[in-house]
Enzyme design. Structure first.
Site, PDB file in Angstrom:
ATOM      1  N   CYS A  61       0.805  -1.228   0.000  1.00  0.00           N
ATOM      2  CA  CYS A  61       0.000   0.000   0.000  1.00  0.00           C
ATOM      3  C   CYS A  61       0.833   1.271   0.000  1.00  0.00           C
ATOM      4  O   CYS A  61       0.275   2.362  -0.091  1.00  0.00           O
ATOM      5  CB  CYS A  61      -0.947   0.013   1.196  1.00  0.00           C
ATOM      6  SG  CYS A  61      -0.111   0.084   2.791  1.00  0.00           S
ATOM      7  N   CYS A  81       2.173  -3.685   8.663  1.00  0.00           N
ATOM      8  CA  CYS A  81       1.895  -2.330   8.197  1.00  0.00           C
ATOM      9  C   CYS A  81       0.654  -1.794   8.903  1.00  0.00           C
ATOM     10  O   CYS A  81      -0.369  -2.490   8.967  1.00  0.00           O
ATOM     11  CB  CYS A  81       1.684  -2.344   6.682  1.00  0.00           C
ATOM     12  SG  CYS A  81       1.149  -0.762   5.992  1.00  0.00           S
ATOM     13  N   LYS A 368     -38.185  40.288  24.413  1.00  0.00           N
ATOM     14  CA  LYS A 368     -39.012  39.312  25.110  1.00  0.00           C
ATOM     15  C   LYS A 368     -38.179  38.379  25.982  1.00  0.00           C
ATOM     16  O   LYS A 368     -38.689  37.844  26.976  1.00  0.00           O
ATOM     17  CB  LYS A 368     -39.826  38.489  24.095  1.00  0.00           C
ATOM     18  CG  LYS A 368     -40.818  39.310  23.293  1.00  0.00           C
ATOM     19  CD  LYS A 368     -41.577  38.435  22.319  1.00  0.00           C
ATOM     20  CE  LYS A 368     -42.582  39.252  21.500  1.00  0.00           C
ATOM     21  NZ  LYS A 368     -43.317  38.411  20.526  1.00  0.00           N
ATOM     22  N   GLU A 369     -36.947  38.149  25.596  1.00  0.00           N
ATOM     23  CA  GLU A 369     -36.019  37.315  26.359  1.00  0.00           C
ATOM     24  C   GLU A 369     -34.865  38.210  26.804  1.00  0.00           C
ATOM     25  O   GLU A 369     -33.916  38.405  26.048  1.00  0.00           O
ATOM     26  CB  GLU A 369     -35.516  36.155  25.505  1.00  0.00           C
ATOM     27  CG  GLU A 369     -36.635  35.252  25.021  1.00  0.00           C
ATOM     28  CD  GLU A 369     -36.208  34.335  23.895  1.00  0.00           C
ATOM     29  OE1 GLU A 369     -36.818  33.286  23.731  1.00  0.00           O
ATOM     30  OE2 GLU A 369     -35.254  34.677  23.170  1.00  0.00           O
ATOM     31  N   ASP A 398     -31.196  34.113  16.789  1.00  0.00           N
ATOM     32  CA  ASP A 398     -32.011  34.006  15.585  1.00  0.00           C
ATOM     33  C   ASP A 398     -32.675  35.317  15.218  1.00  0.00           C
ATOM     34  O   ASP A 398     -33.348  35.396  14.190  1.00  0.00           O
ATOM     35  CB  ASP A 398     -33.073  32.925  15.777  1.00  0.00           C
ATOM     36  CG  ASP A 398     -33.260  32.058  14.545  1.00  0.00           C
ATOM     37  OD1 ASP A 398     -32.277  31.894  13.801  1.00  0.00           O
ATOM     38  OD2 ASP A 398     -34.367  31.551  14.322  1.00  0.00           O
ATOM     39  N   LYS A 540     -37.209  27.606  15.638  1.00  0.00           N
ATOM     40  CA  LYS A 540     -36.206  27.096  16.579  1.00  0.00           C
ATOM     41  C   LYS A 540     -35.535  25.833  16.058  1.00  0.00           C
ATOM     42  O   LYS A 540     -34.319  25.648  16.230  1.00  0.00           O
ATOM     43  CB  LYS A 540     -36.859  26.808  17.940  1.00  0.00           C
ATOM     44  CG  LYS A 540     -35.880  26.274  18.974  1.00  0.00           C
ATOM     45  CD  LYS A 540     -36.561  25.947  20.291  1.00  0.00           C
ATOM     46  CE  LYS A 540     -35.571  25.338  21.275  1.00  0.00           C
ATOM     47  NZ  LYS A 540     -36.194  24.992  22.574  1.00  0.00           N
ATOM     48  N   ASP A 564     -32.739  26.341  26.801  1.00  0.00           N
ATOM     49  CA  ASP A 564     -33.377  27.612  26.507  1.00  0.00           C
ATOM     50  C   ASP A 564     -32.599  28.723  27.194  1.00  0.00           C
ATOM     51  O   ASP A 564     -31.877  28.492  28.169  1.00  0.00           O
ATOM     52  CB  ASP A 564     -34.832  27.606  26.981  1.00  0.00           C
ATOM     53  CG  ASP A 564     -35.706  26.689  26.134  1.00  0.00           C
ATOM     54  OD1 ASP A 564     -35.289  26.357  25.012  1.00  0.00           O
ATOM     55  OD2 ASP A 564     -36.779  26.292  26.612  1.00  0.00           O
ATOM     56  N   ASP A 791     -39.592  19.227  19.642  1.00  0.00           N
ATOM     57  CA  ASP A 791     -38.933  18.356  20.609  1.00  0.00           C
ATOM     58  C   ASP A 791     -39.574  16.969  20.649  1.00  0.00           C
ATOM     59  O   ASP A 791     -38.865  15.951  20.602  1.00  0.00           O
ATOM     60  CB  ASP A 791     -38.961  19.002  22.000  1.00  0.00           C
ATOM     61  CG  ASP A 791     -40.325  19.606  22.325  1.00  0.00           C
ATOM     62  OD1 ASP A 791     -41.270  19.378  21.544  1.00  0.00           O
ATOM     63  OD2 ASP A 791     -40.441  20.294  23.350  1.00  0.00           O
TER      64      ASP A 791
END
Length: 1091
Positions: A61, A81, A368-369, A398, A540, A564, A791
């Site tokens: 080889c 080898c 919101k988050e 995102d 998501k 999360d 999920d």
């Protein structure tokens, strides 16, 4: 991957790539170009032979090996080898070694020492060849030449190559780790039970001690081993052998060594608790049969419609109960041993052998988050109790918000002070917001005098950090007309949320990720995938799939953890808890994910709206863990990366059947013929199945690659097979050779030789918006598309592939998050979950008809069917809750007059329902208040959110109409739990409000009618009133949320005031106290004229 690379933004489809650096930063240094042939063992130049030509060690080889390594392999090694396993022949100018005179095939060592599986070697060779040939994907200079390292195969010894009892390794017995029909001594990653192994013949002229047998040290070790076996058997007998039963698919544990014992064990529920529970379930089934026999055979003629509706609803409730009850038939608990994990994989003086892990945090809208919540989650990840070089944190933005980017930059700077503080004083939890809010004695178990001073300083620094984050949030309230710009004046690439390039920023990496004490920090990477108009980005699920690809290119850890943005590490050892299952050699190979229960902070003491969901997490999930594992709930879950790639679970090889010489020969022949016939049938089924890649991995972990439509052939078609597999893998995973190559590495690891710049460019490629087109992403690979509850669908697909999952409940909760407090937000959360279940039910992935013939067990299928059809229970539930008011208003009832036998069945049914619930609470350990809150919100959510989810899902799937429900808010005060009393009107409140009013009116009307008709009508009234009060009591938390605080007047007083006022008003009208009464005869006109 370097932290100084700056923000990398670009679009693969538009051939754009921009690197935005900070002032004074320099780019990463390119790797040195490799020239000439390199020895694949030591890394030196191969050099030239005695004839002046390039030195070739193997004529079969031409595997590049230098002369020094070649001679060492012939003299000290196994003389074969490393690539083709052909015995090295003596070349001109090299010394002769033992065996050279037998090169004519007398001693064939090629098959004798073939411990490394050929499939594994071919897989790695294919990986690197694909990477070298296609990483540039049409453009020169993207990727520098790769330096592929092939590890030197070692012959497995009984002592793993270590000195034991002064016997050198070369004198140990060279025996395979698996012999047919025997028991494995300890797992070695070299053996292949599927290959025939020939025992090595011994030279009679040599002493047996040369082979390890017959020596004094060998005898002593054998005696010690037997003594340990006796102790092990005694411990098994004492414990009943239950703790060693790891799903029944692992070999017997032979060693008493603490480091080699199981990393976890099952804790079945005691028989005194579970057996009565199962008996009551069977008794309840029998009672249900007699109950429905009576109900169907005894209709109500004068109220036939009410009777028919009630019977249909009761049959639906019974079927739903069966789907929910039987998956709880085999509940178990589990226990982990973190000390054994450390003993096995963290040996003193050696690098940690714990597996790397990539942690995903997803966020969308920073308004919101809140960024402060996300920052606390990231800080808890960076300070986790795990080797820092094994942890990488990826934050998915995102929404492409510059606010999130700048908040993450501030977080990375604060982490350089927060992480060493956490690890120095071993504090819990390691999210600063929740740590400093604890109302406990923070000096408990603290012995360092400097703790108080440093804690005060850290709290002050954290408050300054909060001020900086709040300033960023305040600044982001008003967006400039020209859009956001970065510090160097460059426009922020994500100014248009729906049309922006992909962005990657490595905040903490291999260069620059150090804390204030000079210690290395885990990696922290900001990712915002590309978005363009006209593409479906799948919310998501699409963001999570982008993180899977980015992490595979940059770090490629074999395990993933998704959280999360509002779920932080409450237990810094949570990853170790999961690794006790994932890295356990007895159970880990078939585990696709380890799910942790969700726990929440900031919920009111009474948990009015069942936010904790205790019944689901502490009863249903424990029951599923005893079958095939819990369902995936969207966060707090550690995945095996290979299970996300759509591969089947590895098959468990059963040990060969033992034969008995006492049977007649014709019996043995029949058994053999039957066995061969069955084997042929199984082989034909296997050939008709999926052939892209067989994930049936042996216990040694060797990766096998099965090519569709091809069998094992000669070496002349190996290149053709590789090309076919490459095309199919690219069709499955996408046109990224780096990512495709990483999928073939089962144990993960970064590809050698690729520059950080090329990897970042490839990472931009895999997050482009068109990368998933015409691939299996979202269909068979990664998070599955088609439902807002991705999920449940993702976990369902894994279980259909034969994987099992594990439910881990550590003593200290692993993660904690936030939950909606007020009624409207809670109903909208339940609406989203129910809508996802309806979408799954109306898709091709419905558990009623999908996944048969795979590895999904029947009781596990029951749980998934129940998880998808439960929203449809809202229709019979709404009808059943309306029946009491109709019966009270019309004076009719759903059952005829009960006889003694019929009354017995009704009473028995109620007793069995209560007994089932009581025994369920007994073995699970939950309180009656949690159980009652769950029952109440099942009715509240069923007649509101679930009902709207059914109609919304039907409109969305069948008609393509997407409807949304608006929420109007009325703010509360600033006191604790003020959000609990915040009233937000939404359409979801209409059905339960109507039910409450109708049933209250029915109660008033029923009582009035009984008063008018006399005492004879009070008997039938009690059944109708009980029915109506059952509805009102279940809707009572909804009524409290609807009425609100009302100046702190107790809601129960308001309710009973209205009810009693109505009743007394009717009584007042009935009595008429102001009319004159006369005791004499009643005089009436007769109509005759007396005059």
């Amino acid at each position: 991957m370097e932290a100084s690379a700056g923000l990398v933004a670009g679009s693969h489809n538009r051939n754009e790539l921009v690197v935005i650096r900070r002032d004074g930063e320099q780019g990463p240094r390119p790797l040195q170009q490799l020239s000439g042939q390199i020895c694949q063992i030591c890394g030196d130049d191969v050099g030239f032979g005695v004839d002046g030509e390039l030195f070739v060690a193997c004529n079969e080889c031409a595997f590049p090996i230098c002369r020094t390594c070649y001679e060492y392999e012939r003299r000290e090694g196994n003389q074969v080898c490393p690539q083709c396993k052909t015995r090295f022949k003596r070349l001109r100018g090299c010394a002769r070694v033992a065996g050279d005179e037998e090169e004519d095939g007398v001693e064939d060592l090629e098959h004798e020492f073939n411990f490394v599986g050929k499939d594994e070697q071919d897989g790695h060779y294919l990986t690197e060849s694909m990477l070298q040939g296609h990483m540039t994907y049409g453009r020169v200079g993207d990727v520098e030449s790769l330096h592929v390292f092939h590890p030197l195969p070692q012959v497995p010894l009984l002592t793993n190559g270590q000195m034991v009892d002064d016997i050198p390794p070369e004198q140990h017995a060279l025996v395979p780790s698996f012999m047919g029909g025997g028991k494995r001594i300890h797992p070695l990653p070299f053996s292949d039970p599927g290959l025939p192994v020939q025992p090595r013949s011994m030279d009679p002229s040599k002493d047996l001690a040369a082979y390890g047998y017959g020596s004094v040290a060998w005898k002593q070790r054998m005696e010690n081993w037997k003594l340990k076996q006796e102790k092990l058997q005694m411990s098994r007998n004492e414990n009943g052998g239950r703790e060693w039963d790891n799903d029944g698919d692992g070999p017997d544990l032979p060693l008493m060594d603490e480091a080699r014992q199981p990393l976890s064990r099952k804790l079945p529920i005691s028989s005194s608790q579970i057996n009565p529970y199962r008996m009551i379930i069977i008794i309840r089934l029998v009672i249900l049969g007699f109950f429905f026999h009576y109900r169907i055979t005894h209709p109500v003629p004068d109220a036939y419609a009410l009777w028919l509706i009630s019977v249909i609803c009761e049959i639906w409730f019974a079927a739903s109960w069966i789907l929910d009850q039987f998956p709880k038939w085999l509940p178990i608990e589990r226990e982990t041993y973190l000390d054994r994990l450390s003993l096995r994989y963290e040996k003193e003086g050696q690098p940690s052998q714990l597996a790397p892990i990539d942690i995903f945090v997803s966020t969308v809208d920073p308004m919101k988050e809140p960024p402060l919540v996300t920052a606390n989650t990231v800080l808890s990840i960076l300070s986790v109790d795990y080797p820092v070089d094994k942890v990488s944190c990826y934050v998915s933005d995102d929404g492409a918000a510059m606010l999130t980017f700048e908040a993450l930059s501030e977080t990375s700077e604060f982490a350089k002070r927060w992480v060493p503080f956490c690890k120095k004083f071993n504090i819990e939890p390691r999210a600063p917001e929740w740590y400093f809010q604890q109302k406990i004695d923070y000096l408990k178990d603290k012995v360092l005098p400097s703790f108080i001073k440093e804690r005060r300083a850290m709290k002050r620094e954290y408050e300054e950090f909060k001020v900086r984050i709040n300033a960023l949030v305040a600044k982001a309230q008003k967006v400039p007309e020209e859009g956001w710009t970065m510090q160097d004046g460059t426009p922020w690439p994500g100014n248009n949320v729906r049309d922006h390039p992909g962005m990657i920023q490595v905040f903490l990496g291999q260069s620059g990720g150090y804390d204030m004490d000079g210690n290395e920090l885990p990696r922290l990477v900001y990712v915002s995938r590309e978005k363009r108009p006209g593409f479906n980005h799948h919310k998501k699920a699409g963001a999570m799939n982008a993180l899977v690809r980015v992490s595979a290119v940059l770090t490629n850890a074999p395990y993933l953890l998704n959280l999360d943005c509002d779920h932080y590490f409450n237990n810094s050892k949570a990853i170790r808890e999961a690794m006790c299952f994932m890295m356990d050699p007895l159970v880990g190979k078939r585990v696709c994910y380890v799910q942790f229960p969700q726990r929440f902070d900031g919920i009111d003491r009474h948990d009015r709206y069942a936010n904790r969901n205790i019944v689901f997490f502490d009863i249903n999930m424990k029951g599923l863990d005893g079958i095939q594992g819990p369902i995936y709930v969207g966060t707090g879950c550690v995945f095996r990366r290979q299970s996300l790639y759509g591969y089947d679970a590895p098959k468990v090889k059963k040990p060969p059947m033992r034969t008995c010489n006492c049977w007649p020969k014709w019996c043995c022949c029949c058994c053999c013929c039957f066995g061969s016939t069955r084997k042929k049938k199984n082989d034909s089924k296997t050939k008709r199945g999926k052939n892209v890649r067989s994930s049936s991995k042996e216990e040694n972990g060797a990766t096998t690659l099965a090519l569709e439509g091809t069998k094992e052939g000669t070496k002349g078609i190996e290149n053709e097979k590789s090309a076919m597999s490459e095309q199919k893998l690219e069709k499955k995973f996408g046109q990224s050779p780096v990512f495709v190559a990483s999928t073939l590495l089962e144990n993960g690891g970064m590809l050698k030789g690729a520059s950080p710049a090329s990897l970042l460019k490839e990472a931009i490629h895999v997050i482009s918006c068109g990368y998933e087109d015409k691939t299996d992403w979202g269909k068979e690979v990664g998070w599955i598309y088609g439902s807002v509850t991705e999920d449940i669908l993702t976990g369902f697909k894994m279980h259909c592939h034969g994987w099992r999952s594990i439910y881990c409940i550590p003593p200290r909760p692993a993660f904690k998050g936030s939950a909606p407090l007020n009624l409207s937000d809670r109903l909208h959360q339940v609406l989203r979950w129910a809508l996802g279940s309806v979408e799954i039910f109306l898709s091709r992935h419905c558990p009623l008809w999908y996944g048969y013939g795979g590895g999904l067990k029947w009781l596990e299928r029951f749980s998934y069917i129940n998880a998808t059809i439960y929203p449809f229970t809202s229709i019979p539930l709404l009808a059943y809750c309306s029946l009491p008011a109709v019966c009270l208003l019309t004076g009719k009832f759903i059952t005829p007059e009960l006889s003694n036998v019929a009354g017995l069945w009704f009473i028995s049914l109620f007793i069995s329902i209560f007994a089932t619930s009581i025994l369920e609470m007994r073995w699970s350990g939950i309180g009656i208040d949690d159980w009652w809150r769950n029952e109440q919100f099942w009715v509240i959510g069923g007649v509101s959110s679930h009902l709207f989810a059914v109609f919304q899902g039907l409109l969305k799937v069948l008609a393509g109409i997407d409807t949304n429900f608006t929420v109007t808010s009325k703010a509360g005060d600033d006191e604790e739990f003020s959000e609990l009393y915040t009233f937000k009107w939404t359409t979801l409140l209409i059905p339960p409000t109507t039910l409450l009013i109708v049933n209250m009116i029915g109660v008033v009307a029923g009582v009035s009618n009984a008063i008018n008709n006399g005492y004879e009508s009070w008997g039938p009234l009690f059944g109708r009133l009980f029915f109506a009060f059952w509805v009102i009591v279940h809707l009572y938390p909804f009524l409290k949320g609807l009425v609100g605080r009302q100046n702190r007047t107790p809601t129960i007083i308001i309710v009973w005031s209205i009810l009693l006022a109505s009743i007394f008003s009717l009584l007042w009208v009935r009595i008429d106290p102001f009319l004159p009464k006369s005791d004499g005869p009643l005089l009436e006109e007769c109509g005759l004229d007396c005059n």
